[in-house]
Design a protein around this motif. Structure first.
Motif, PDB file in Angstrom:
ATOM      1  N   TYR A 225       3.047   3.345 -32.064  1.00 46.58           N
ATOM      2  CA  TYR A 225       2.438   2.408 -31.121  1.00 46.58           C
ATOM      3  C   TYR A 225       0.929   2.491 -31.335  1.00 46.58           C
ATOM      4  O   TYR A 225       0.250   3.338 -30.742  1.00 46.58           O
ATOM      5  CB  TYR A 225       2.812   2.767 -29.679  1.00 46.58           C
ATOM      6  CG  TYR A 225       4.306   2.761 -29.430  1.00 46.58           C
ATOM      7  CD1 TYR A 225       4.993   1.562 -29.292  1.00 46.58           C
ATOM      8  CD2 TYR A 225       5.031   3.958 -29.373  1.00 46.58           C
ATOM      9  CE1 TYR A 225       6.368   1.548 -29.081  1.00 46.58           C
ATOM     10  CE2 TYR A 225       6.398   3.957 -29.169  1.00 46.58           C
ATOM     11  CZ  TYR A 225       7.058   2.749 -29.024  1.00 46.58           C
ATOM     12  OH  TYR A 225       8.422   2.742 -28.823  1.00 46.58           O
TER      13      TYR A 225
ATOM     14  N   LEU B  59       6.876  -0.197 -19.947  1.00 55.15           N
ATOM     15  CA  LEU B  59       7.325   1.126 -19.539  1.00 55.15           C
ATOM     16  C   LEU B  59       8.371   0.999 -18.438  1.00 55.15           C
ATOM     17  O   LEU B  59       8.473  -0.043 -17.774  1.00 55.15           O
ATOM     18  CB  LEU B  59       6.145   1.954 -19.018  1.00 55.15           C
ATOM     19  CG  LEU B  59       4.965   2.132 -19.977  1.00 55.15           C
ATOM     20  CD1 LEU B  59       3.780   2.733 -19.246  1.00 55.15           C
ATOM     21  CD2 LEU B  59       5.375   3.016 -21.155  1.00 55.15           C
TER      22      LEU B  59
ATOM     23  N   ILE C  31       2.424  -1.815 -24.168  1.00 60.33           N
ATOM     24  CA  ILE C  31       3.853  -1.538 -24.208  1.00 60.33           C
ATOM     25  C   ILE C  31       4.447  -1.566 -22.805  1.00 60.33           C
ATOM     26  O   ILE C  31       3.787  -1.260 -21.814  1.00 60.33           O
ATOM     27  CB  ILE C  31       4.140  -0.174 -24.884  1.00 60.33           C
ATOM     28  CG1 ILE C  31       3.364   0.952 -24.203  1.00 60.33           C
ATOM     29  CG2 ILE C  31       3.796  -0.233 -26.357  1.00 60.33           C
ATOM     30  CD1 ILE C  31       3.616   2.330 -24.819  1.00 60.33           C
TER      31      ILE C  31
ATOM     32  N   VAL D 129       8.922   4.702 -22.646  1.00 59.87           N
ATOM     33  CA  VAL D 129       8.680   3.440 -23.343  1.00 59.87           C
ATOM     34  C   VAL D 129       9.995   2.679 -23.458  1.00 59.87           C
ATOM     35  O   VAL D 129      11.018   3.247 -23.863  1.00 59.87           O
ATOM     36  CB  VAL D 129       8.110   3.693 -24.757  1.00 59.87           C
ATOM     37  CG1 VAL D 129       7.825   2.367 -25.458  1.00 59.87           C
ATOM     38  CG2 VAL D 129       6.845   4.533 -24.680  1.00 59.87           C
TER      39      VAL D 129
END
Length: 411
Positions: free
Chosen positions: A334, A342, A340, A391
């Protein structure tokens, strides 16, 4: 404080504020930088420079008592009208009240490299178009600065290089690919000579575009992507330009010609299979594609870095998978700046890598998906055993931009 220091008294950790001589006396293309390692120190000491100015607020001070020690630059010299105020204002802006952290210093130095190198590449491309000649001395200094920056903090240069202005895309893209190529060569543990060639090839891989517009106007005058036949011309055009200069290494010309080849033979201009292309060309295919798809252009929105890697890893036979695996290790699973998703319906900005657990970076959580609004920023290490956030798998790009909210700073 600004001090005048003989080159013989310089040491690693000092910040050069100005080089005391003409550009013919040294191989550095910028005049302000941190002496990050012995290699850069040696370049200074073997130059024809006699002294430099250092900034003790941004680096370590001169060791007192040395035989060649020179007093600080006098602050009361007679300046031109208004110059003293301007200089003081400029220095105050540059010198923070508190010393920069190593991470902040790395990003600060990387920004200096990127800002200066884009203008440098623009001039190099213009000279190549007019004179058919490349100034390799300037390129080598630029590539060495990139290598030094990457050695000290690999993520700083490669993450900042993604930031581009539309009117400087070609030059900024060349700098970004050079930074990625240099970093990837380090990951692959190539020789210093191969690292140098990788950086040079990245800078010059798109030089064939100087004669063709990177974007062409559409019916309403807005830039659109040029047709494929125009795009397919630039590798051959670039290789022809570079071949006119006998000082350009053949490996660099090869990358210019073959950076759009694909492992499955479906690339251009020659449709070569992966085993028939050089390692540097296979590296360039990956670095060039990654930077292109993560860059926002007038005719398309760039992909998030993490989503770009997801798509590249899922591609069928386009890239050398061993080199692509090394590239993922280089930029991180990443990459810095990725947004991203979560667990707990939150978005996080990747701000730091965990080398031992690349799938669990450090993030700055800033947005609630559930409530569709910003939340107070908090820094979370996903590798912490007590961290409740995880993630979510990347299956589509994170579209946070509809909120209209700015992304927090990486630092």
């Amino acid at each position: 404080m600004i001090k005048k220091v003989p080159v013989s008294q310089l040491c690693v950790g000092m910040y050069v504020h100005d080089l005391g001589g003409s550009f013919l006396d040294h191989s550095f293309w910028r005049s302000r930088f941190l002496i990050q390692n012995e290699r850069k120190l040696k370049r200074l000491q073997t130059s024809r420079l006699e002294w430099v100015l250092i900034d003790t607020n941004r680096g370590i001070d001169l060791r007192s008592g040395g035989p060649d020690a020179v007093a600080p630059e006098p602050q009361s010299a007679s300046p031109a009208p208004g110059a003293a105020h301007s200089a003081a204002k400029s220095h105050a802006a540059e010198s923070p009240s508190q010393p920069l952290t190593p991470e902040q210093q790395a990003f600060d130095d990387a920004k200096d490299i990127i800002d200066g190198s884009r203008e440098q590449v623009k001039q190099l491309f213009a000279d190549a178009e007019l004179e058919g000649k490349i100034d390799l001395r300037q390129i080598e200094g630029l590539v060495q600065d990139m290598a030094d920056s990457i050695e000290g903090h690999p993520d700083a240069l490669t993450s900042l290089a993604r930031i581009k202005r539309a009117d400087q895309y070609l030059y900024a893209h060349s700098v970004a690919v050079s930074a990625l190529m240099t970093a990837l060569a380090r990951t692959l543990e190539l020789s210093d000579e191969q690292v140098r060639l990788a950086g040079m090839a990245g800078l010059l891989h798109d030089i064939g575009k100087v004669r063709d517009p990177d974007e062409v106007p559409g019916k309403l005058g807005r830039p659109i992507q040029p047709p494929q036949e125009l795009l397919r011309k630039h590798p051959g055009s670039g290789a022809a330009v570079l071949s006119q200069d006998s000082s350009v290494p053949p490996e660099v010309i090869d990358v210019c010609l073959h950076h759009h080849e694909r492992a499955d033979g479906k690339g251009f201009p020659d449709g070569l299979l992966g085993e028939n292309t050089s390692l540097l060309a296979r590296m360039a295919a990956i670095c060039n594609y990654y930077d292109e798809v993560t860059s926002t252009r007038p005719f398309k929105k760039g992909w998030d870095p993490a989503f770009a890697l997801f798509k590249m890893l899922k591609s069928s036979g386009q890239f050398d998978m061993d080199v692509l695996g090394a590239f993922v290790r280089t930029v991180g699973r990443y990459p810095l700046g990725s947004i991203i998703s979560l667990t707990q319906s939150e978005l996080g900005l990747v701000v730091e890598q965990n080398p031992d657990t690349p799938e669990l970076p450090v993030v700055k959580i800033f947005y609630s998906i559930r409530w569709s609004h910003a939340i107070p920023e908090r820094r979370v290490n996903l590798a912490d055993p007590d961290c409740p956030s995880r993630v979510l798998p990347v299956v589509a790009p994170v579209d946070w931009a509809q909120s209209g909210l700015p992304v927090p700073s990486i630092l």
